[in-house]
Write a protein that holds these residues in place. Structure first.
Motif, mmCIF file in Angstrom:
data_model
loop_
_atom_site.group_PDB
_atom_site.id
_atom_site.type_symbol
_atom_site.label_atom_id
_atom_site.label_comp_id
_atom_site.label_asym_id
_atom_site.label_seq_id
_atom_site.Cartn_x
_atom_site.Cartn_y
_atom_site.Cartn_z
ATOM 1 N N GLU A 31 34.674 96.216 63.850
ATOM 2 C CA GLU A 31 34.761 95.018 64.676
ATOM 3 C C GLU A 31 33.354 94.636 65.118
ATOM 4 O O GLU A 31 32.537 95.507 65.428
ATOM 5 C CB GLU A 31 35.634 95.277 65.898
ATOM 6 C CG GLU A 31 35.762 94.063 66.788
ATOM 7 C CD GLU A 31 36.627 94.313 68.005
ATOM 8 O OE1 GLU A 31 36.961 93.333 68.680
ATOM 9 O OE2 GLU A 31 36.949 95.481 68.291
ATOM 10 N N LEU A 32 33.059 93.332 65.135
ATOM 11 C CA LEU A 32 31.776 92.830 65.599
ATOM 12 C C LEU A 32 31.949 92.367 67.042
ATOM 13 O O LEU A 32 32.833 91.561 67.340
ATOM 14 C CB LEU A 32 31.303 91.674 64.714
ATOM 15 C CG LEU A 32 31.151 92.022 63.224
ATOM 16 C CD1 LEU A 32 30.800 90.780 62.422
ATOM 17 C CD2 LEU A 32 30.135 93.125 63.020
ATOM 18 N N LEU A 33 31.106 92.894 67.931
ATOM 19 C CA LEU A 33 31.212 92.566 69.360
ATOM 20 C C LEU A 33 29.953 91.857 69.844
ATOM 21 O O LEU A 33 28.836 92.310 69.597
ATOM 22 C CB LEU A 33 31.415 93.833 70.191
ATOM 23 C CG LEU A 33 32.703 94.610 69.955
ATOM 24 C CD1 LEU A 33 32.747 95.844 70.845
ATOM 25 C CD2 LEU A 33 33.913 93.731 70.220
ATOM 26 N N LEU A 37 29.245 86.192 66.060
ATOM 27 C CA LEU A 37 30.353 86.650 65.214
ATOM 28 C C LEU A 37 31.357 87.495 65.995
ATOM 29 O O LEU A 37 32.176 88.211 65.408
ATOM 30 C CB LEU A 37 29.797 87.448 64.024
ATOM 31 C CG LEU A 37 28.790 86.694 63.149
ATOM 32 C CD1 LEU A 37 28.211 87.611 62.083
ATOM 33 C CD2 LEU A 37 29.428 85.466 62.532
ATOM 34 N N ASP A 38 31.318 87.399 67.303
ATOM 35 C CA ASP A 38 32.184 88.192 68.181
ATOM 36 C C ASP A 38 33.650 88.085 67.773
ATOM 37 O O ASP A 38 34.179 86.996 67.572
ATOM 38 C CB ASP A 38 32.027 87.715 69.626
ATOM 39 C CG ASP A 38 32.827 88.558 70.596
ATOM 40 O OD1 ASP A 38 32.689 89.797 70.544
ATOM 41 O OD2 ASP A 38 33.572 87.991 71.410
ATOM 42 N N GLY A 39 34.279 89.251 67.615
ATOM 43 C CA GLY A 39 35.702 89.302 67.314
ATOM 44 C C GLY A 39 36.046 89.364 65.839
ATOM 45 O O GLY A 39 37.174 89.683 65.484
ATOM 46 N N LEU A 40 35.078 89.065 64.959
ATOM 47 C CA LEU A 40 35.358 89.156 63.528
ATOM 48 C C LEU A 40 35.344 90.616 63.094
ATOM 49 O O LEU A 40 34.796 91.482 63.770
ATOM 50 C CB LEU A 40 34.305 88.385 62.724
ATOM 51 C CG LEU A 40 34.291 86.872 62.884
ATOM 52 C CD1 LEU A 40 33.180 86.273 62.020
ATOM 53 C CD2 LEU A 40 35.632 86.267 62.507
ATOM 54 N N LEU A 41 35.938 90.866 61.943
ATOM 55 C CA LEU A 41 35.914 92.193 61.337
ATOM 56 C C LEU A 41 34.960 92.155 60.143
ATOM 57 O O LEU A 41 34.947 91.187 59.386
ATOM 58 C CB LEU A 41 37.305 92.587 60.847
ATOM 59 C CG LEU A 41 38.385 92.695 61.917
ATOM 60 C CD1 LEU A 41 39.743 92.929 61.264
ATOM 61 C CD2 LEU A 41 38.066 93.800 62.896
ATOM 62 N N PRO A 83 32.992 99.965 66.981
ATOM 63 C CA PRO A 83 32.567 98.583 66.730
ATOM 64 C C PRO A 83 31.047 98.478 66.600
ATOM 65 O O PRO A 83 30.311 99.317 67.109
ATOM 66 C CB PRO A 83 33.034 97.823 67.967
ATOM 67 C CG PRO A 83 33.805 98.760 68.787
ATOM 68 C CD PRO A 83 33.627 100.137 68.271
ATOM 69 N N TRP A 84 30.608 97.440 65.918
ATOM 70 C CA TRP A 84 29.192 97.146 65.815
ATOM 71 C C TRP A 84 28.844 96.122 66.885
ATOM 72 O O TRP A 84 29.531 95.118 67.052
ATOM 73 C CB TRP A 84 28.856 96.625 64.435
ATOM 74 C CG TRP A 84 28.799 97.710 63.396
ATOM 75 C CD1 TRP A 84 29.201 99.006 63.519
ATOM 76 C CD2 TRP A 84 28.295 97.589 62.077
ATOM 77 N NE1 TRP A 84 28.980 99.692 62.354
ATOM 78 C CE2 TRP A 84 28.423 98.849 61.452
ATOM 79 C CE3 TRP A 84 27.750 96.532 61.353
ATOM 80 C CZ2 TRP A 84 28.019 99.067 60.142
ATOM 81 C CZ3 TRP A 84 27.354 96.764 60.039
ATOM 82 C CH2 TRP A 84 27.492 98.023 59.451
ATOM 83 N N ILE A 85 27.748 96.376 67.567
ATOM 84 C CA ILE A 85 27.316 95.566 68.704
ATOM 85 C C ILE A 85 26.194 94.615 68.274
ATOM 86 O O ILE A 85 25.282 95.008 67.539
ATOM 87 C CB ILE A 85 26.816 96.495 69.846
ATOM 88 C CG1 ILE A 85 27.832 97.596 70.153
ATOM 89 C CG2 ILE A 85 26.451 95.684 71.079
ATOM 90 C CD1 ILE A 85 29.184 97.109 70.578
ATOM 91 N N TRP A 86 26.230 93.402 68.791
ATOM 92 C CA TRP A 86 25.210 92.400 68.506
ATOM 93 C C TRP A 86 23.899 92.819 69.163
ATOM 94 O O TRP A 86 23.853 93.175 70.325
ATOM 95 C CB TRP A 86 25.684 91.052 69.035
ATOM 96 C CG TRP A 86 24.719 89.928 68.874
ATOM 97 C CD1 TRP A 86 24.234 89.406 67.704
ATOM 98 C CD2 TRP A 86 24.146 89.135 69.908
ATOM 99 N NE1 TRP A 86 23.408 88.364 67.952
ATOM 100 C CE2 TRP A 86 23.327 88.186 69.299
ATOM 101 C CE3 TRP A 86 24.251 89.160 71.288
ATOM 102 C CZ2 TRP A 86 22.612 87.241 70.029
ATOM 103 C CZ3 TRP A 86 23.546 88.232 72.027
ATOM 104 C CH2 TRP A 86 22.740 87.274 71.392
#
Length: 91
Positions: A31-33, A37-41, A83-86
């Protein structure tokens, strides 16, 4: 939308007219947080193992550097499988 359940979530890179833009069975996602792109996989199934720990710069349609800019996403040190963080935008 339930963030704990990937069903119904959109996958990064899926075409806007794709009738099934969500996750597919047998694939691995992060998950992208935060950021654009927040919320995309993100499908990480075919990535090299070291890439799962370094993250990626993903092309974004809208962001600080307009279309074609990139958003930096990566895992947290204390949760490399989460999740991956921005981390910010780059040109």
């Amino acid at each position: 939308m339930n963030h704990d359940d990937p069903v119904g979530r959109r996958v990064y890179g899926a075409a806007h007219d794709d009738p099934h833009p969500g996750p597919r069975p047998g694939r691995t996602y992060r998950e992208l947080l935060g950021g654009p792109l927040d919320g995309l996989l993100l499908d990480v199934t075919d990535r090299m193992p070291e890439e799962l720990f370094t993250g990626a710069q993903l092309i974004v349609p809208l962001g600080r550097y307009e279309p074609g800019g990139r958003a930096d996403y990566g895992p947290r040190e204390d949760d490399p499988f989460g999740p991956w963080i921005w981390g910010g935008d780059t040109p």
